[in-house]
Scaffold this motif. Structure first.
Motif, PDB file in Angstrom:
ATOM      1  N   HIS A   1       0.842  -1.199   0.000  1.00  0.00           N
ATOM      2  CA  HIS A   1       0.000   0.000   0.000  1.00  0.00           C
ATOM      3  C   HIS A   1       0.874   1.245   0.000  1.00  0.00           C
ATOM      4  O   HIS A   1       2.000   1.235   0.495  1.00  0.00           O
ATOM      5  N   THR A   2       0.313   2.311  -0.540  1.00  0.00           N
ATOM      6  CA  THR A   2       0.911   3.624  -0.336  1.00  0.00           C
ATOM      7  C   THR A   2       0.250   4.215   0.911  1.00  0.00           C
ATOM      8  O   THR A   2      -0.715   3.672   1.436  1.00  0.00           O
TER       9      THR A   2
ATOM     10  N   VAL B   1       9.719   5.611  -7.840  1.00  0.00           N
ATOM     11  CA  VAL B   1       9.997   5.125  -6.490  1.00  0.00           C
ATOM     12  C   VAL B   1      10.219   3.619  -6.552  1.00  0.00           C
ATOM     13  O   VAL B   1       9.671   2.926  -7.421  1.00  0.00           O
ATOM     14  N   THR B   2      11.030   3.112  -5.632  1.00  0.00           N
ATOM     15  CA  THR B   2      11.290   1.677  -5.555  1.00  0.00           C
ATOM     16  C   THR B   2      10.403   1.061  -4.478  1.00  0.00           C
ATOM     17  O   THR B   2      10.287   1.604  -3.377  1.00  0.00           O
TER      18      THR B   2
ATOM     19  N   TYR C   1       9.133   7.208   2.417  1.00  0.00           N
ATOM     20  CA  TYR C   1       9.713   8.009   1.343  1.00  0.00           C
ATOM     21  C   TYR C   1       8.582   8.744   0.643  1.00  0.00           C
ATOM     22  O   TYR C   1       7.597   8.117   0.225  1.00  0.00           O
ATOM     23  N   GLN C   2       8.708  10.064   0.531  1.00  0.00           N
ATOM     24  CA  GLN C   2       7.638  10.870  -0.044  1.00  0.00           C
ATOM     25  C   GLN C   2       7.471  10.599  -1.536  1.00  0.00           C
ATOM     26  O   GLN C   2       8.452  10.414  -2.272  1.00  0.00           O
TER      27      GLN C   2
ATOM     28  N   ALA D   1       3.241   8.940   0.695  1.00  0.00           N
ATOM     29  CA  ALA D   1       4.532   8.281   0.875  1.00  0.00           C
ATOM     30  C   ALA D   1       4.389   6.761   0.755  1.00  0.00           C
ATOM     31  O   ALA D   1       3.278   6.227   0.666  1.00  0.00           O
ATOM     32  N   VAL D   2       5.536   6.081   0.746  1.00  0.00           N
ATOM     33  CA  VAL D   2       5.570   4.617   0.807  1.00  0.00           C
ATOM     34  C   VAL D   2       6.523   4.212   1.928  1.00  0.00           C
ATOM     35  O   VAL D   2       7.494   4.924   2.217  1.00  0.00           O
ATOM     36  N   MET D   3       6.226   3.105   2.561  1.00  0.00           N
ATOM     37  CA  MET D   3       7.095   2.630   3.637  1.00  0.00           C
ATOM     38  C   MET D   3       8.381   2.059   3.053  1.00  0.00           C
ATOM     39  O   MET D   3       8.351   1.254   2.131  1.00  0.00           O
ATOM     40  N   GLN D   4       9.519   2.483   3.596  1.00  0.00           N
ATOM     41  CA  GLN D   4      10.813   2.033   3.117  1.00  0.00           C
ATOM     42  C   GLN D   4      11.526   1.096   4.091  1.00  0.00           C
ATOM     43  O   GLN D   4      12.216   0.172   3.692  1.00  0.00           O
TER      44      GLN D   4
END
Length: 222
Positions: free
Chosen positions: A58-59, A100-101, A92-93, A72-75
């Protein structure tokens, strides 16, 4: 890709004492990187339940008390080694025009005929790392195994897409069906038993044909 909203509060202090106090209050200290400057915030640990304890990707929309919202996404995530409580999360925004990775889960569809015939299914890659624009992030990879026979595999090369880049070699095996050694042994034993049974039957038949001939010869002499 589906998004989860996390309601949080911006952190004024990021020192060790302040961080410890947040954790004691049942909150998780977090940081969002990728913007003009790191955004430090905290949120209730329960708010991350649907983000962390799920196989799906999920984002996130970080919804702060001051009205600011950040996609954002969890890194990265850190857990306590004993209690398994969440200690810290890095995000990460996301920007519409910036790739994005992210790790995307793999879902298997169908039933493999190779497994039905005694093969062993090996799920090598349950997640695949990809690089894409936020709007092109898939929820998951659908991998159809309904035609996968013993000795066959499905590799990354069959999952390539123009919307994103898969960060694994094309030859990377995602799922495969291997021969089960136990099944081979059982088959060989059954074949050997069948051969021995056939030989015994043949010997018995031969003996059965010789005996009457001997009796007939004896009767003719009498």
């Amino acid at each position: 890709m589906k998004s989860i909203t996390i309601k949080g509060s911006e952190r004024e202090s990021v020192g060790k004492k302040a961080t410890k106090a947040l954790r004691n209050a049942g909150k998780v200290p977090c940081v969002v990187y990728g913007g003009d400057k790191p955004l430090h915030f905290s949120a209730d640990e329960l708010a991350f339940r649907d983000l962390v304890y799920t196989p799906n990707a999920h984002t996130v929309v970080v919804d702060l008390e001051n009205g600011e919202k950040v996609e954002a996404v969890m890194q990265d995530i850190q857990f306590h080694p004993v209690t398994d409580k969440i200690l810290h999360i890095d995000f990460y925004q996301l920007f519409k025009d910036k790739e994005v990775t992210m790790n995307i889960p793999v879902k298997l569809i169908g039933n493999s005929p190779g497994v039905r015939n005694g093969g062993r299914l090996l799920f090598r890659k349950r997640k695949l790392a990809i690089k894409a624009l936020p709007d092109n992030l898939p929820d998951f990879f659908d991998v159809d195994i309904s035609k996968l026979k013993i000795g066959q595999n499905i590799a990354v090369s069959s999952l390539l897409n123009d919307d994103f880049s898969i960060l694994h070699p094309d030859s990377t095996v995602v799922v495969q069906v291997k021969t089960a050694r136990a099944a081979i042994v059982v088959e060989e034993e059954e074949e050997e038993e069948g051969v021995e049974g056939a030989e015994a039957t043949a010997e018995g038949a031969a003996e059965g044909t010789e005996a009457p001939a001997a009796d007939t010869a004896a009767e003719s002499k009498e």
